[in-house]
Design a protein around this motif. Sequence first.
Motif, PDB file in Angstrom:
ATOM      1  N   SER A 120      33.594  29.225  43.811  1.00 14.11           N
ATOM      2  CA  SER A 120      33.853  28.495  42.687  1.00 14.11           C
ATOM      3  C   SER A 120      34.412  29.735  41.822  1.00 14.11           C
ATOM      4  N   LEU A 121      35.109  29.434  40.466  1.00 15.37           N
ATOM      5  CA  LEU A 121      35.863  30.318  39.829  1.00 15.37           C
ATOM      6  C   LEU A 121      34.524  30.886  38.886  1.00 15.37           C
ATOM      7  N   PHE A 122      34.726  32.038  38.332  1.00 13.33           N
ATOM      8  CA  PHE A 122      33.960  32.397  37.330  1.00 13.33           C
ATOM      9  C   PHE A 122      34.668  33.581  36.511  1.00 13.33           C
ATOM     10  N   CYS A 123      34.351  33.856  35.424  1.00 15.64           N
ATOM     11  CA  CYS A 123      35.169  34.377  34.184  1.00 15.64           C
ATOM     12  C   CYS A 123      34.920  36.130  34.430  1.00 15.64           C
ATOM     13  N   ARG A 124      35.841  36.773  34.289  1.00 19.31           N
ATOM     14  CA  ARG A 124      35.639  38.070  34.262  1.00 19.31           C
ATOM     15  C   ARG A 124      34.962  38.775  32.989  1.00 19.31           C
ATOM     16  N   ASP A 161      35.439  39.775  52.681  1.00 19.07           N
ATOM     17  CA  ASP A 161      35.253  39.084  51.140  1.00 19.07           C
ATOM     18  C   ASP A 161      36.468  39.550  50.513  1.00 19.07           C
ATOM     19  N   ILE A 162      37.118  38.456  49.828  1.00 18.80           N
ATOM     20  CA  ILE A 162      38.380  38.820  49.120  1.00 18.80           C
ATOM     21  C   ILE A 162      38.007  38.237  47.665  1.00 18.80           C
ATOM     22  N   THR A 163      38.488  39.147  46.858  1.00 16.55           N
ATOM     23  CA  THR A 163      38.454  38.809  45.399  1.00 16.55           C
ATOM     24  C   THR A 163      40.002  38.908  44.738  1.00 16.55           C
ATOM     25  N   TYR A 164      40.437  38.083  44.034  1.00 20.29           N
ATOM     26  CA  TYR A 164      41.872  38.324  43.432  1.00 20.29           C
ATOM     27  C   TYR A 164      41.593  37.692  42.129  1.00 20.29           C
ATOM     28  N   TYR A 165      42.924  37.833  41.267  1.00 19.75           N
ATOM     29  CA  TYR A 165      42.889  37.425  39.857  1.00 19.75           C
ATOM     30  C   TYR A 165      44.354  37.527  39.552  1.00 19.75           C
ATOM     31  N   GLN A 166      44.605  36.664  38.395  1.00 21.86           N
ATOM     32  CA  GLN A 166      46.001  36.588  38.037  1.00 21.86           C
ATOM     33  C   GLN A 166      46.068  37.781  36.719  1.00 21.86           C
ATOM     34  N   GLU A 167      46.748  38.752  36.652  1.00 22.65           N
ATOM     35  CA  GLU A 167      46.907  39.633  35.645  1.00 22.65           C
ATOM     36  C   GLU A 167      47.178  39.229  34.270  1.00 22.65           C
ATOM     37  N   PHE A 168      46.206  39.621  33.344  1.00 20.01           N
ATOM     38  CA  PHE A 168      46.170  39.298  32.097  1.00 20.01           C
ATOM     39  C   PHE A 168      45.492  38.075  31.803  1.00 20.01           C
ATOM     40  N   GLY A 169      44.543  37.678  32.679  1.00 20.26           N
ATOM     41  CA  GLY A 169      43.676  36.592  32.763  1.00 20.26           C
ATOM     42  C   GLY A 169      42.319  37.106  32.752  1.00 20.26           C
ATOM     43  N   ASP A 170      41.376  36.129  32.808  1.00 25.38           N
ATOM     44  CA  ASP A 170      39.853  36.452  32.513  1.00 25.38           C
ATOM     45  C   ASP A 170      39.110  35.723  33.794  1.00 25.38           C
ATOM     46  N   ILE A 196      38.274  35.348  37.752  1.00 23.24           N
ATOM     47  CA  ILE A 196      38.336  36.011  39.278  1.00 23.24           C
ATOM     48  C   ILE A 196      37.818  34.948  40.082  1.00 23.24           C
ATOM     49  N   LEU A 197      38.860  34.793  41.063  1.00 20.75           N
ATOM     50  CA  LEU A 197      38.743  33.956  42.169  1.00 20.75           C
ATOM     51  C   LEU A 197      38.226  34.828  43.690  1.00 20.75           C
ATOM     52  N   SER A 198      37.533  34.095  44.534  1.00 17.45           N
ATOM     53  CA  SER A 198      36.912  34.914  45.799  1.00 17.45           C
ATOM     54  C   SER A 198      37.453  33.832  46.994  1.00 17.45           C
ATOM     55  N   ALA A 199      37.461  34.692  48.117  1.00 18.05           N
ATOM     56  CA  ALA A 199      37.571  33.800  49.479  1.00 18.05           C
ATOM     57  C   ALA A 199      36.821  34.721  50.389  1.00 18.05           C
ATOM     58  N   THR A 200      36.765  34.043  51.470  1.00 17.07           N
ATOM     59  CA  THR A 200      36.182  34.714  52.784  1.00 17.07           C
ATOM     60  C   THR A 200      36.689  34.432  53.983  1.00 17.07           C
ATOM     61  N   ALA A 201      37.040  35.407  54.753  1.00 17.56           N
ATOM     62  CA  ALA A 201      37.744  35.284  55.933  1.00 17.56           C
ATOM     63  C   ALA A 201      36.843  35.856  57.120  1.00 17.56           C
ATOM     64  N   GLY A 202      37.157  35.414  58.499  1.00 20.36           N
ATOM     65  CA  GLY A 202      36.012  35.900  59.494  1.00 20.36           C
ATOM     66  C   GLY A 202      36.716  37.104  60.021  1.00 20.36           C
ATOM     67  N   ALA A 203      36.263  37.730  61.215  1.00 18.34           N
ATOM     68  CA  ALA A 203      36.680  38.703  61.788  1.00 18.34           C
ATOM     69  C   ALA A 203      38.085  38.952  62.393  1.00 18.34           C
ATOM     70  N   VAL A 204      39.067  38.864  61.441  1.00 13.93           N
ATOM     71  CA  VAL A 204      40.233  38.772  61.629  1.00 13.93           C
ATOM     72  C   VAL A 204      41.017  39.851  60.749  1.00 13.93           C
ATOM     73  N   THR A 205      42.414  39.938  60.943  1.00 16.76           N
ATOM     74  CA  THR A 205      43.219  40.908  60.125  1.00 16.76           C
ATOM     75  C   THR A 205      44.398  40.250  59.376  1.00 16.76           C
ATOM     76  N   THR A 206      44.220  39.012  59.364  1.00 12.52           N
ATOM     77  CA  THR A 206      45.242  38.309  58.517  1.00 12.52           C
ATOM     78  C   THR A 206      44.920  36.905  58.205  1.00 12.52           C
ATOM     79  N   THR A 207      44.935  36.537  56.739  1.00  8.06           N
ATOM     80  CA  THR A 207      44.746  35.237  56.190  1.00  8.06           C
ATOM     81  C   THR A 207      45.802  34.813  55.139  1.00  8.06           C
ATOM     82  N   THR A 208      45.537  33.716  55.013  1.00  5.69           N
ATOM     83  CA  THR A 208      46.786  33.109  53.913  1.00  5.69           C
ATOM     84  C   THR A 208      45.949  32.750  52.866  1.00  5.69           C
TER      85      THR A 208
END
Length: 393
Positions: A8-12, A117-126, A128-140
């Motif tokens: 789920s989304l959470f505020c930075r 575990d991946i975290t990402y966010y849109q610049e100049f916003g507050d 933060i989003l997160s995603a998880t991927a398995g034992a791989v080296t690429t994800t969309t």
Amino acid sequence: MTGVSWSSLFCRPRPALLAAVLLSTAVLGTALSAAPAADAATAAPAAHPEVAPAAGAAAVSAATLAGTAPAPVSTPSTTPVPPSPPTNLTASEVRTGSITLTWTAATSSCCAITGYDITYYQEFGDVILSATAGAVTTTTITAHVGPGMQLSFRMIARDSLGQRSNWSDRLTVVTPVTDTGPDTTPPSAPQNLTVGEVTASTVALSWSPSTDNVGVLGYNVYRFDGWFTSRLIATVPGTTYTASLPTSTPLRDLYYVRARDAVGNVSIASNTVEMPTTPTTPPPPPPATCRVTYRNQSEWAGGFVATATVHNLGAAPVDGWTVTFSYPGDQQVTSGWNATIGQSGATVTARNVDWNRVLAPDGSATFGIQGRWGVSDAPPTGFSLNGAPCTVG
């Protein structure tokens, strides 16, 4: 097939609160790792698979019998080592609604890498989003990805013991506004955004130009409050802009710039600059190093004779001089002396001759001009010596 799950989304949090949260988390994690597990009495910790056993007691006894002091025996640590961080995080494909990430897998000396575990966010916003991927080296990544968005990504690795690596380097990308052309490549980011003169009500901004595979159409200028509100305040064709300062003092007053092309693709943002709290005074111009005196010696209907004297006010000699000025009327030079004189439009250039080539400090040279006029024979009011402005008189 890559599996990706979303949190789920959470505020930075603000930077100060974020530091406190991270510190509290780190302290709690240390306390939890130091506490024994519930079945610690019956389950011994597993030894590191690459650690050789310590030398036995018999070897120590043999050393003692040989009459030498036993060498100190060190027991290698059996604490598992966390995995290394993933490296070479890149975006192999960027579209309006998705970003495909690739990376070099993390490594571990104790156990298997189970995922990322991946975290990402849109610049100049507050947010933060997160995603998880398995034992791989690429994800969309597709959630909360849209056209013209600037997003930053970081990731960590997890192993089968639940240990986590350090963060990877940050990756910043901007999505195009179209996937079908004619132009799907955003411009490069503007560089070196700087603050110029600041008055009580305005601020001057300037930056280095961007490049684009088709062409840069202009630049968007934004004001950012340093928290979560970013507002477009101007669209300009060049690399300068004078902004009006807000009437009330915000928490922070930041500015940044993005280049745009003809189809609306926008670049990654420039660096941000913060407005000074007090106006700045521009530096005074450097003192003139020359002075030119121009006099009409005679004038009649349709003609004139004038002289001009150039003075070297500098501390060093001038070896070779060119005086430039423009006539405000319709004068045309017909001849001259003590200088080589030429005219292009209203602009006149007078270059030294051999015998007066050097102007000593506090020295001067005088040259003459003869010409014609029809409407006005007004004297020139601006002069330069070798490109530097001179005083008049």
